[in-house]
Motif scaffolding. Sequence first.
Motif, PDB file in Angstrom:
ATOM      1  N   PRO A 185       0.825  -1.205   0.000  1.00  0.00           N
ATOM      2  CA  PRO A 185       0.000   0.000   0.000  1.00  0.00           C
ATOM      3  C   PRO A 185       0.860   1.256   0.000  1.00  0.00           C
ATOM      4  CG  PRO A 185      -0.727  -1.551   1.670  1.00  0.00           C
ATOM      5  CD  PRO A 185       0.594  -2.022   1.179  1.00  0.00           C
ATOM      6  N   SER A 186       0.622   2.127  -0.965  1.00  0.00           N
ATOM      7  CA  SER A 186       1.501   3.283  -1.127  1.00  0.00           C
ATOM      8  C   SER A 186       1.321   4.314  -0.032  1.00  0.00           C
ATOM      9  CB  SER A 186       1.265   3.931  -2.489  1.00  0.00           C
ATOM     10  OG  SER A 186      -0.039   4.444  -2.577  1.00  0.00           O
ATOM     11  N   ILE A 187       0.143   4.306   0.623  1.00  0.00           N
ATOM     12  CA  ILE A 187      -0.074   5.326   1.650  1.00  0.00           C
ATOM     13  C   ILE A 187       0.948   5.185   2.766  1.00  0.00           C
ATOM     14  CG2 ILE A 187      -1.740   3.976   2.999  1.00  0.00           C
ATOM     15  CD1 ILE A 187      -3.222   6.636   3.475  1.00  0.00           C
ATOM     16  N   ALA A 188       1.369   3.950   3.008  1.00  0.00           N
ATOM     17  CA  ALA A 188       2.341   3.717   4.073  1.00  0.00           C
ATOM     18  C   ALA A 188       3.725   4.227   3.699  1.00  0.00           C
ATOM     19  CB  ALA A 188       2.412   2.234   4.394  1.00  0.00           C
ATOM     20  N   ARG A 247       4.269   7.249   2.351  1.00  0.00           N
ATOM     21  CA  ARG A 247       4.377   8.681   2.567  1.00  0.00           C
ATOM     22  C   ARG A 247       5.124   8.928   3.858  1.00  0.00           C
ATOM     23  NH1 ARG A 247       0.093  10.520  -0.833  1.00  0.00           N
ATOM     24  NH2 ARG A 247       0.552   9.379  -2.730  1.00  0.00           N
ATOM     25  N   ILE A 249       1.559  14.422  -4.727  1.00  0.00           N
ATOM     26  CA  ILE A 249       1.596  14.905  -3.342  1.00  0.00           C
ATOM     27  C   ILE A 249       2.053  13.802  -2.386  1.00  0.00           C
ATOM     28  CG2 ILE A 249       0.187  15.815  -1.454  1.00  0.00           C
ATOM     29  CD1 ILE A 249      -1.635  17.044  -3.600  1.00  0.00           C
ATOM     30  N   GLY A 280      -3.769   9.076  -3.920  1.00  0.00           N
ATOM     31  CA  GLY A 280      -3.416  10.128  -2.969  1.00  0.00           C
ATOM     32  C   GLY A 280      -3.864  11.510  -3.402  1.00  0.00           C
ATOM     33  N   ARG A 281      -4.384  11.628  -4.602  1.00  0.00           N
ATOM     34  CA  ARG A 281      -4.725  12.952  -5.149  1.00  0.00           C
ATOM     35  C   ARG A 281      -6.085  13.485  -4.688  1.00  0.00           C
ATOM     36  NH1 ARG A 281      -1.718  13.333 -10.099  1.00  0.00           N
ATOM     37  NH2 ARG A 281       0.276  12.295  -9.711  1.00  0.00           N
ATOM     38  N   ARG A 339      -7.090  -3.533  -2.516  1.00  0.00           N
ATOM     39  CA  ARG A 339      -6.209  -3.696  -1.359  1.00  0.00           C
ATOM     40  C   ARG A 339      -5.740  -2.343  -0.842  1.00  0.00           C
ATOM     41  NH1 ARG A 339      -1.879  -7.957  -3.431  1.00  0.00           N
ATOM     42  NH2 ARG A 339      -0.847  -7.439  -1.470  1.00  0.00           N
ATOM     43  N   GLU A 340      -5.398  -1.464  -1.770  1.00  0.00           N
ATOM     44  CA  GLU A 340      -4.948  -0.126  -1.379  1.00  0.00           C
ATOM     45  C   GLU A 340      -6.069   0.641  -0.684  1.00  0.00           C
ATOM     46  OE1 GLU A 340      -2.421   3.324  -1.331  1.00  0.00           O
ATOM     47  OE2 GLU A 340      -1.854   1.386  -2.154  1.00  0.00           O
ATOM     48  N   HIS A 352      -6.611  -0.672   2.724  1.00  0.00           N
ATOM     49  CA  HIS A 352      -5.537  -0.221   3.606  1.00  0.00           C
ATOM     50  C   HIS A 352      -5.744   1.222   4.037  1.00  0.00           C
ATOM     51  CE1 HIS A 352      -1.502  -0.321   5.335  1.00  0.00           C
ATOM     52  NE2 HIS A 352      -1.362   0.912   4.877  1.00  0.00           N
ATOM     53  N   ARG A 353      -6.323   2.008   3.145  1.00  0.00           N
ATOM     54  CA  ARG A 353      -6.576   3.415   3.471  1.00  0.00           C
ATOM     55  C   ARG A 353      -7.761   3.578   4.414  1.00  0.00           C
ATOM     56  NH1 ARG A 353      -4.517   7.562  -0.058  1.00  0.00           N
ATOM     57  NH2 ARG A 353      -2.876   6.692  -1.361  1.00  0.00           N
TER      58      ARG A 353
END
Lengths: 154, 268
Positions: free
Chosen positions: A3-6, A8, A73, B185-186, B210-211, B214-215
Motif C-alpha cells: 500500500p503506497s499510503i504507508a 508517505r 503529493i 493520494g490525489r 487492497r490499497e 488499507h486506506r
Amino acid sequence: MPPSIALRMNHALPHDHRERLLHVGREVSFPAGTRLFEEDRHADRFWIVRDGTAALDMQVPGRRTPVVETLGIGDLVGWSWLYEPYVWQLGAAAVTQLRAYEFDAVAVRLMCLDDPAFGQAVEHWVGRVLAHRLNAARARLVDLYGTYETKEPR
Amino acid sequence: MTAVPVPHRVVGRRRETGDTVTLRLEPVDTPLPDFVPGQFAMVHCFGRGEIPVSVSSVQATGGLAHTVRSVGAVSDGLCAARVGDVVGIRGPYGTSWELERARGQDVLVVAGGIGLAPLRPLILSALAEPEAYRRVNVLIGARTPDDLIARMEGESWATAYTGVTVDLPDAGWRGDVGVVTQLLGRPHFDPDDTTAFVCGPEPMIRATARELAHRGVPRDRIRVSLERNMRCATGHCGHCQLGPVLLCQAGAVVGWDLAEPLLSVREL
C-alpha cells in the motif's frame, strides 16, 4: 503491491524522526518545466512533493526523453542520494508548478550515521518506496506485455 | 427478463479506441426491462453467438448502450455492426453497483481501460444528483492514451477530481504516467465514509481494492466488477462459478469482502 499510503513520509517515519528530517528541509517551489535533476549526475538532494506533479524520465539515445513515471503529493522524489555511488538513475522535471520540501543529501546521510535508529528508519522508508515502485513497474509490465486470454474462442 | 435474445437495432455507433466500439441500441419492438448501472446483458451477434457485456448506458439516462472490445469472433462481429443492423439482447442480468448505498457519502470511481464503460452510467447518475453525494472522484488508468475511452466526455464531468494515468505515454501525452493506484493520494475523500467502485483488469482490481482497504475504506463498501465466463447468465450452466458463488447471479458486481478471499485462491 504494498500500500503506497504507508510510503508517505508522514506515515512511514515515526513522529520524532519525521520532525528531525523536516527540521533540515526547506520549502521550495519550481515552475512547470523546471529540471530537478539529470540522469548520471551527482545526487546531492531529494524532495518530498507538497503540491503538484513531477515526472521521472529516462534518456534514450536519438529519441525524445520518455516519461517513465509521475509522482504527486507526498511522494519522495529521488532515492539515489542514499546509496553509493550517489548518481541519479533517472532525470526529473516539474510537470506542473511544484511545491516541495527539499533536503540536502549529505546532511541527511550524516544524520543517519550519527543516529542509527534515525538512519534505519530512513533506509527502511526509502527501501519500501523502492519496493513499491518496483512492484508498480512490474504491474505495468504485465499490463503492457502480459498475455490476456480471451473468454471467447476466435 | 427473457431467455430468448430480443432484437435490438443499432441506432448509434461510436468508435472509442482502435478496438473498442460503443453501440447504442433500441428495441425493434418489445423493450427489455430497464437496466441498472452495473448489470450486464448477453449480447447476441446473429450467426456467431453471444457474449456478456455490461451496460455502458441505461435506458433511464440516454438509452441502452454497450461498449464492446474486439477480442474474439462474437465481439469482432459486434464491433463490425453498423447503424441499422440488428443484434439480440438478453437481460438484464446480475447485480448492480448499488450507487444508492453511497448516498450522503464520498463516491470514488476507479477504472482501468475498458472498465470505465460499466462505470460510466454510475458516474453520470452520481453527477446528476450532486446534492445526494458529497464528492465524486474518478480515477482512470489505461495502457496508452489511445486506450482511453470517453476522453472528451470525461473532460466535461463535474467531478471533485478526475485523474487519468497511462502505462505507456506517447509523444503528445502531458498527463500522469504509472499505475492507477498512484492517483489514490490525489483526491480528497473520507475513507470511513466512502463507497468505491472499481472495474478493470483483475490485477488492477486487486491492487486498487487492497490499497483502498488499507486506506480505511470498509471492504463491503468497495464494489468490484468481476469477469468470468458467463454462458447462460441464468445460474444453470456453472461456467461462471467462483468458489461458492455463481457470478452471473451473485455478481458481476460484488463487495470486496466477498471477492477478496475468493481471488486469493489459486486456480479458483
